[in-house]
Design a protein around this motif. Structure first.
Motif, PDB file in Angstrom:
ATOM      1  N   ASP A   1       0.809  -1.216   0.000  1.00  0.00           N
ATOM      2  CA  ASP A   1       0.000   0.000   0.000  1.00  0.00           C
ATOM      3  C   ASP A   1       0.843   1.268   0.000  1.00  0.00           C
ATOM      4  O   ASP A   1       0.361   2.346   0.336  1.00  0.00           O
ATOM      5  CB  ASP A   1      -0.913   0.004   1.232  1.00  0.00           C
ATOM      6  N   GLY A   2       2.108   1.130  -0.343  1.00  0.00           N
ATOM      7  CA  GLY A   2       3.021   2.259  -0.231  1.00  0.00           C
ATOM      8  C   GLY A   2       2.674   3.451  -1.088  1.00  0.00           C
ATOM      9  O   GLY A   2       3.093   4.571  -0.789  1.00  0.00           O
ATOM     10  N   LEU A   3       1.904   3.259  -2.159  1.00  0.00           N
ATOM     11  CA  LEU A   3       1.565   4.393  -3.025  1.00  0.00           C
ATOM     12  C   LEU A   3       0.568   5.326  -2.369  1.00  0.00           C
ATOM     13  O   LEU A   3       0.568   6.535  -2.621  1.00  0.00           O
ATOM     14  CB  LEU A   3       1.003   3.891  -4.358  1.00  0.00           C
ATOM     15  N   VAL A   4      -0.310   4.769  -1.514  1.00  0.00           N
ATOM     16  CA  VAL A   4      -1.327   5.598  -0.878  1.00  0.00           C
ATOM     17  C   VAL A   4      -1.113   5.711   0.627  1.00  0.00           C
ATOM     18  O   VAL A   4      -1.673   6.586   1.274  1.00  0.00           O
ATOM     19  CB  VAL A   4      -2.739   5.040  -1.160  1.00  0.00           C
ATOM     20  N   GLU A   5      -0.297   4.826   1.192  1.00  0.00           N
ATOM     21  CA  GLU A   5      -0.020   4.847   2.627  1.00  0.00           C
ATOM     22  C   GLU A   5       1.459   4.562   2.848  1.00  0.00           C
ATOM     23  O   GLU A   5       1.855   3.444   3.159  1.00  0.00           O
ATOM     24  CB  GLU A   5      -0.872   3.807   3.349  1.00  0.00           C
ATOM     25  N   PRO A   6       2.331   5.554   2.671  1.00  0.00           N
ATOM     26  CA  PRO A   6       3.775   5.333   2.828  1.00  0.00           C
ATOM     27  C   PRO A   6       4.102   4.739   4.193  1.00  0.00           C
ATOM     28  O   PRO A   6       3.566   5.140   5.217  1.00  0.00           O
ATOM     29  CB  PRO A   6       4.355   6.749   2.682  1.00  0.00           C
ATOM     30  N   GLY A   7       4.973   3.712   4.188  1.00  0.00           N
ATOM     31  CA  GLY A   7       5.389   3.060   5.414  1.00  0.00           C
ATOM     32  C   GLY A   7       4.472   1.964   5.897  1.00  0.00           C
ATOM     33  O   GLY A   7       4.686   1.408   6.978  1.00  0.00           O
ATOM     34  N   ALA A   8       3.449   1.633   5.115  1.00  0.00           N
ATOM     35  CA  ALA A   8       2.522   0.580   5.538  1.00  0.00           C
ATOM     36  C   ALA A   8       3.265  -0.746   5.671  1.00  0.00           C
ATOM     37  O   ALA A   8       4.006  -1.157   4.778  1.00  0.00           O
ATOM     38  CB  ALA A   8       1.393   0.441   4.518  1.00  0.00           C
ATOM     39  N   LEU A   9       3.063  -1.441   6.789  1.00  0.00           N
ATOM     40  CA  LEU A   9       3.793  -2.682   7.038  1.00  0.00           C
ATOM     41  C   LEU A   9       3.417  -3.774   6.063  1.00  0.00           C
ATOM     42  O   LEU A   9       4.172  -4.726   5.864  1.00  0.00           O
ATOM     43  CB  LEU A   9       3.548  -3.146   8.477  1.00  0.00           C
ATOM     44  N   THR A  10       2.231  -3.676   5.436  1.00  0.00           N
ATOM     45  CA  THR A  10       1.844  -4.684   4.453  1.00  0.00           C
ATOM     46  C   THR A  10       2.758  -4.657   3.238  1.00  0.00           C
ATOM     47  O   THR A  10       2.747  -5.579   2.440  1.00  0.00           O
ATOM     48  CB  THR A  10       0.397  -4.460   3.997  1.00  0.00           C
ATOM     49  N   GLY A  11       3.543  -3.602   3.113  1.00  0.00           N
ATOM     50  CA  GLY A  11       4.429  -3.487   1.961  1.00  0.00           C
ATOM     51  C   GLY A  11       5.869  -3.788   2.257  1.00  0.00           C
ATOM     52  O   GLY A  11       6.760  -3.332   1.535  1.00  0.00           O
ATOM     53  N   ALA A  12       6.161  -4.557   3.315  1.00  0.00           N
ATOM     54  CA  ALA A  12       7.551  -4.804   3.690  1.00  0.00           C
ATOM     55  C   ALA A  12       8.212  -5.833   2.783  1.00  0.00           C
ATOM     56  O   ALA A  12       7.627  -6.875   2.473  1.00  0.00           O
ATOM     57  CB  ALA A  12       7.627  -5.275   5.141  1.00  0.00           C
ATOM     58  N   ASN A  13       9.454  -5.527   2.355  1.00  0.00           N
ATOM     59  CA  ASN A  13      10.256  -6.508   1.631  1.00  0.00           C
ATOM     60  C   ASN A  13      10.651  -7.633   2.580  1.00  0.00           C
ATOM     61  O   ASN A  13      10.639  -7.478   3.804  1.00  0.00           O
ATOM     62  CB  ASN A  13      11.504  -5.848   1.037  1.00  0.00           C
ATOM     63  N   ARG A  14      11.091  -8.779   1.991  1.00  0.00           N
ATOM     64  CA  ARG A  14      11.403  -9.939   2.826  1.00  0.00           C
ATOM     65  C   ARG A  14      12.739 -10.551   2.399  1.00  0.00           C
ATOM     66  O   ARG A  14      13.037 -10.663   1.201  1.00  0.00           O
ATOM     67  CB  ARG A  14      10.312 -11.013   2.684  1.00  0.00           C
ATOM     68  N   LEU A  15      13.535 -10.959   3.404  1.00  0.00           N
ATOM     69  CA  LEU A  15      14.787 -11.667   3.167  1.00  0.00           C
ATOM     70  C   LEU A  15      14.660 -13.079   3.725  1.00  0.00           C
ATOM     71  O   LEU A  15      14.305 -13.266   4.891  1.00  0.00           O
ATOM     72  CB  LEU A  15      15.959 -10.950   3.830  1.00  0.00           C
ATOM     73  N   TYR A  16      14.963 -14.066   2.878  1.00  0.00           N
ATOM     74  CA  TYR A  16      14.911 -15.469   3.265  1.00  0.00           C
ATOM     75  C   TYR A  16      16.326 -16.046   3.240  1.00  0.00           C
ATOM     76  O   TYR A  16      16.995 -16.020   2.202  1.00  0.00           O
ATOM     77  CB  TYR A  16      14.008 -16.266   2.317  1.00  0.00           C
ATOM     78  N   ARG A  17      16.749 -16.570   4.381  1.00  0.00           N
ATOM     79  CA  ARG A  17      18.081 -17.173   4.493  1.00  0.00           C
ATOM     80  C   ARG A  17      18.021 -18.643   4.112  1.00  0.00           C
ATOM     81  O   ARG A  17      17.153 -19.389   4.545  1.00  0.00           O
ATOM     82  CB  ARG A  17      18.609 -17.044   5.919  1.00  0.00           C
ATOM     83  N   ASN A  18      18.969 -19.049   3.263  1.00  0.00           N
ATOM     84  CA  ASN A  18      19.093 -20.441   2.853  1.00  0.00           C
ATOM     85  C   ASN A  18      19.801 -21.210   3.963  1.00  0.00           C
ATOM     86  O   ASN A  18      20.928 -20.883   4.346  1.00  0.00           O
ATOM     87  CB  ASN A  18      19.891 -20.508   1.547  1.00  0.00           C
ATOM     88  N   LEU A  19      19.146 -22.246   4.484  1.00  0.00           N
ATOM     89  CA  LEU A  19      19.697 -23.016   5.598  1.00  0.00           C
ATOM     90  C   LEU A  19      20.661 -24.099   5.157  1.00  0.00           C
ATOM     91  O   LEU A  19      21.193 -24.829   5.999  1.00  0.00           O
ATOM     92  CB  LEU A  19      18.556 -23.643   6.404  1.00  0.00           C
ATOM     93  N   GLY A  20      20.887 -24.199   3.843  1.00  0.00           N
ATOM     94  CA  GLY A  20      21.860 -25.181   3.380  1.00  0.00           C
ATOM     95  C   GLY A  20      21.226 -26.534   3.096  1.00  0.00           C
ATOM     96  O   GLY A  20      20.015 -26.660   2.965  1.00  0.00           O
ATOM     97  N   PRO A  21      22.043 -27.566   3.004  1.00  0.00           N
ATOM     98  CA  PRO A  21      21.548 -28.867   2.553  1.00  0.00           C
ATOM     99  C   PRO A  21      20.619 -29.514   3.569  1.00  0.00           C
ATOM    100  O   PRO A  21      20.820 -29.431   4.779  1.00  0.00           O
ATOM    101  CB  PRO A  21      22.832 -29.685   2.390  1.00  0.00           C
ATOM    102  N   VAL A  22      19.567 -30.111   3.051  1.00  0.00           N
ATOM    103  CA  VAL A  22      18.660 -30.918   3.850  1.00  0.00           C
ATOM    104  C   VAL A  22      18.501 -32.251   3.149  1.00  0.00           C
ATOM    105  O   VAL A  22      18.927 -32.416   1.999  1.00  0.00           O
ATOM    106  CB  VAL A  22      17.286 -30.230   4.018  1.00  0.00           C
ATOM    107  N   PRO A  23      17.923 -33.265   3.779  1.00  0.00           N
ATOM    108  CA  PRO A  23      17.803 -34.577   3.137  1.00  0.00           C
ATOM    109  C   PRO A  23      17.098 -34.518   1.789  1.00  0.00           C
ATOM    110  O   PRO A  23      16.282 -33.641   1.522  1.00  0.00           O
ATOM    111  CB  PRO A  23      16.982 -35.374   4.157  1.00  0.00           C
ATOM    112  N   MET A  24      17.443 -35.440   0.924  1.00  0.00           N
ATOM    113  CA  MET A  24      16.850 -35.619  -0.403  1.00  0.00           C
ATOM    114  C   MET A  24      17.251 -34.507  -1.370  1.00  0.00           C
ATOM    115  O   MET A  24      16.639 -34.328  -2.410  1.00  0.00           O
ATOM    116  CB  MET A  24      15.324 -35.706  -0.323  1.00  0.00           C
ATOM    117  N   GLY A  25      18.308 -33.756  -1.050  1.00  0.00           N
ATOM    118  CA  GLY A  25      18.839 -32.793  -1.996  1.00  0.00           C
ATOM    119  C   GLY A  25      17.987 -31.564  -2.200  1.00  0.00           C
ATOM    120  O   GLY A  25      18.165 -30.825  -3.167  1.00  0.00           O
ATOM    121  N   ALA A  26      17.044 -31.293  -1.293  1.00  0.00           N
ATOM    122  CA  ALA A  26      16.196 -30.117  -1.412  1.00  0.00           C
ATOM    123  C   ALA A  26      16.869 -28.933  -0.719  1.00  0.00           C
ATOM    124  O   ALA A  26      18.053 -28.973  -0.384  1.00  0.00           O
ATOM    125  CB  ALA A  26      14.822 -30.402  -0.805  1.00  0.00           C
TER     126      ALA A  26
END
Length: 584
Positions: free
Chosen positions: A101-126
Motif C-alpha cells: 500500500d506504499g503508493l497511498v499509505e507510505p510506510g505501511a507494514l503490508t508493503g515490507a520486503n522480505r529476506l529469506y536465508r538459505n539453511l543449506g543442505p537438507v535430506p533428499m537434496g532439497a
C-alpha cells in the motif's frame, strides 16, 4: 554458442537517422505476421524441467501490487528479486521486493520486503529457507520495484540496493547477519521512480559505482485515466508515453568513504532521457572499459559507451540497437547482454510487449543486427508480454536456453485466464547447436502450465546441485521458486570467479574446454528485469565425465589458465596478479 556461419552479415554504414532507420528496417528479422492465437514452434509436450517448491522450501512471500481498482501506474510493473549469499555461507539467499500500500499509505507494514536465508543442505537434496527480515533489518516498506547487489566497501560481503517509487535504499552488510540502511547518508536515495540498477566499476578505481535506471516522472496526485479501447471504455493502466515525462537515469561514483557522488551530468549520462526499465552492462566495444545498455519502454534504448576520457556517449541509435527492426521505439523491459554467437563480442536479448516479439540483436564488428526471426523467437514470442529474462543452460546439454517471465500490461480480452485479464503463461525456449530456439511445452517448463502476471525473474543454484533454479515474482500472487529437475541428469561444472580483492569478477569471460565441450560464459549479476542474479557460473557439460580446462579473460584483458577441473562440484577461480592474471 551460435556458429558465425549461421548468420548472414550485412553492414549498416549509413550515418544519418533516416539512412539508419531504413537500414534497420531492411535488415529486420521481425517480419512475422501476428497471429490471433499464440503460435507454437516447439517440440511435443515432454517431461517438465522445473517443479514449484516455494511452499515446501519455506518461501511464503505473496506479492501485493495494491491494485484494488486504483489503476495507479506503478502497480502494473512492480516486483523485484535478488539472489545473493548475504551471509557468505556458500548458499544462495532470496530477497523479495514488495509493493503493498506504499503508493497511498507510505510506510505501511503490508508493503515490507522480505529476506529469506538459505539453511543449506537438507535430506533428499532439497533446500530450506527461513524468514530473517526482522533480524537482518532489511524490511523496507517503500513501494518497491527492484534490487541490485555488490560489495561497495570491499569488506568481502555483498551489500543491497533497493529501488522504489520514491526514495531508494542502500543496505550496508554489517557482516553479522544484519544490515544498516545508509541510502540518505551515502547520497544514493534518489527520490524518483527507480526500476533496475547495477553495480559496476565504471572508472577503474577498484570501487563499485552504482547505475540506477529511472522510469517515469510520475505523481499519484496527477494520475491519468486510461481505457483498454475507445469502444468498450474499460478502465486499464496507461502507457508510459501518455505521461510525456521520461526520466533521466543516474550514475553515482563511489568515493571510497561510504558515500557516493552523483556524476550523471559530468559523465554524460544526463544527455538522454527515457522510460527506463532494464539494464545490463559489459564491454560492448572491446576497449576493456564497461559500457551500459538501458532498455526503455516506448522510447529509444540507450547504449552508453565509455570513452577514454571517462565520459559516456549514447551510441545505440548509430550502432543499431536503439530501435526495433522497422525503425520504431519499442516497449523494452528485461535485458540480457551475452555473447550468443561465441565470437567474442556482446549481443543483446531484449524483452518486449505483446505484438513486438522478444528481440535478439547480434553484434558484428560494432554494429547490431535484429536477428530475432533467424533464431526462432519471432512469431512464438510475439503473442506475449515479457519482463524477466534468463539466458542459461537450463537442461545441462551445453547450449543456453531462455526463460521469459510473461504478463500483459494491457486489459484485453482474457485469452488465458477469465478472471485475470493481464495473466499469461511463462515460456521456456530450448537452445541448440544450430543457434535456434524452440519453445518447450508445456509452457513455462512445469508439469501444469501456470498462468500469472509475472515480472522479475532471477537465476541461480539454490540447492547446490549444480543446475540453474529460478525465482519468479508474480503480481498479486505467491512467488514461484522453480527447482530445476532436468539439469540434474547431466554432468556440470560450477565456477565462482573472483578478482584479486575477492569480489565477483563481473564481465570476466570464462572459456571451458574438454572432450566435446567448448563454451564461453561471462560473469554477470545485473540482468533480466529488476533483479540481481547468482554470480556463479553453472556450466552444463552434457555427458562429459573427465576434467576440463578453464581460461579466464579478466576485464582488463589479461588471461589466466586453470588446470584440470573436475565436474560435479564448484571451484573458486581467483585472479592471481603474479601468475599473469593482473592488469595489462
Amino acid at each position: 554458442m551460435i556458429p558465425r556461419s549461421c548468420w548472414a552479415r550485412r553492414s549498416l554504414a549509413g550515418t544519418g537517422l533516416v539512412t539508419l532507420c531504413l537500414a534497420l528496417a531492411a535488415c529486420s528479422e521481425h517480419g512475422d505476421t501476428q497471429d490471433s492465437a499464440p503460435p507454437v514452434d516447439g517440440d511435443r509436450p515432454g517431461p517438465p524441467w522445473f517443479q514449484e517448491v516455494a511452499t515446501p522450501w519455506g518461501v511464503d512471500f505473496v506479492h501485493s501490487a495494491g491494485s484494488e481498482r486504483r489503476f495507479l501506474f506503478p502497480e502494473i510493473v512492480a516486483g523485484g528479486v535478488a539472489l545473493f549469499d548475504y551471509d557468505q555461507d556458500g548458499w544462495l539467499d532470496i530477497y523479495l521486493v514488495q509493493g503493498g500500500d506504499g503508493l497511498v499509505e507510505p510506510g505501511a507494514l503490508t508493503g515490507a520486503n522480505r529476506l529469506y536465508r538459505n539453511l543449506g543442505p537438507v535430506p533428499m537434496g532439497a533446500a530450506r529457507f527461513e524468514d530473517v527480515t526482522k533480524e537482518s533489518r532489511t524490511g523496507d516498506t517503500g513501494y518497491g520495484m527492484g534490487a541490485a547487489c555488490g560489495d561497495i566497501d570491499g569488506d568481502g560481503d555483498l551489500d543491497l540496493y533497493v529501488t522504489n517509487v520514491g526514495a531508494n535504499r542502500l543496505y550496508r552488510n554489517d557482516g553479522d547477519g544484519s544490515f544498516t540502511e545508509i541510502g540518505a547518508a551515502a547520497g544514493v536515495d534518489h527520490p524518483g521512480w527507480g526500476t533496475s540498477a547495477a553495480f559496476l566499476d565504471h572508472d577503474g578505481d577498484g570501487l563499485l559505482d552504482l547505475f540506477v535506471v529511472n522510469y517515469v516522472d510520475w505523481d499519484g496526485a496527477t494520475e491519468r485515466e486510461c481505457f483498454s479501447s475507445s469502444r468498450d471504455r474499460v478502465r486499464s493502466y496507461c502507457s508510459p508515453t501518455v505521461y510525456g515525462a521520461p526520466a533521466r537515469d543516474v550514475l553515482y561514483r563511489n568515493l571510497g568513504d561510504g558515500t557516493f557522488e552523483d556524476v550523471t551530468e559530468s559523465s554524460g549520462i544526463g544527455a538522454a532521457w527515457g522510460n527506463g526499465l532494464g539494464v545490463a552492462w559489459g564491454d560492448f566495444d572491446g576497449d576493456k572499459r564497461p559500457d551500459i545498455y538501458v532498455a526503455n519502454d516506448g522510447t529509444p534504448n540507450n547504449l552508453w559507451v565509455r570513452g577514454a576520457d571517462g565520459t559516456f556517449e549514447d551510441r545505440a541509435l548509430f550502432l543499431g540497437c536503439a530501435l526495433g527492426g522497422q525503425g520504431q521505439a519499442e516497449a523494452g523491459m528485461g535485458v540480457v547482454a551475452a555473447d550468443l554467437e561465441g565470437d567474442g563480442d556482446l549481443d543483446i536479448l531484449l524483452a518486449h510487449l505483446r505484438g513486438e516479439a522478444n528481440t535478439v540483436y547480434l553484434q558484428d564488428r560494432g554494429q547490431f543486427m535484429d536477428r530475432t526471426g533467424a533464431v526462432g523467437l519471432g512469431a512464438v514470442s510475439r503473442s506475449f508480454t515479457s519482463f524477466g529474462l534468463v539466458l542459461a543452460d537450463l537442461d545441462g546439454d551445453g547450449w543456453r536456453d531462455i526463460y521469459a517471465a510473461n504478463g500483459n500490461v494491457l486489459r484485453e480480452d482474457p485469452f488465458y485466464s477469465p478472471d485475470r485479464p493481464y495473466a499469461e503463461p511463462n515460456q521456456v525456449f530450448r537452445g541448440s547447436a544450430e543457434g535456434r530456439f524452440r519453445e518447450l511445452l508445456p509452457r513455462g517448463g512445469t508439469r501444469l502450465e501456470s498462468v500469472e502476471i509475472s515480472r522479475a525473474a532471477a537465476a541461480g543454484d539454490l540447492d547446490g546441485d549444480g543446475d540453474v533454479d529460478l525465482v519468479v515474482v508474480n503480481t498479486d500472487a505467491p512467488v514461484q521458486v522453480l527447482e530445476n529437475i532436468v539439469g540434474q541428469q547431466q554432468s556440470w561444472l560450477g565456477l565462482r570467479v573472483i578478482d584479486a580483492d575477492g569480489r565477483d569478477a563481473c564481465d570476466a569471460e570464462v572459456h571451458v574446454v574438454g572432450g566435446n565441450i567448448d563454451v564461453r560464459r561471462r560473469v554477470q549479476m545485473a540482468y533480466s528485469y529488476q533483479a540481481s542474479n547468482d554470480p556463479r557460473l553453472q556450466i552444463g557439460l552434457a555427458d562429459q565425465a573427465g576434467p576440463v580446462q578453464v581460461t579466464v579473460r579478466w576485464p582488463s584483458g589479461a588471461q589466466q589458465s586453470f588446470g584440470d577441473l573436475a565436474p560435479g562440484s564448484y571451484h573458486v577461480l581467483r585472479q592471481d596478479v603474479a601468475a599473469g592474471g593482473g592488469e595489462k
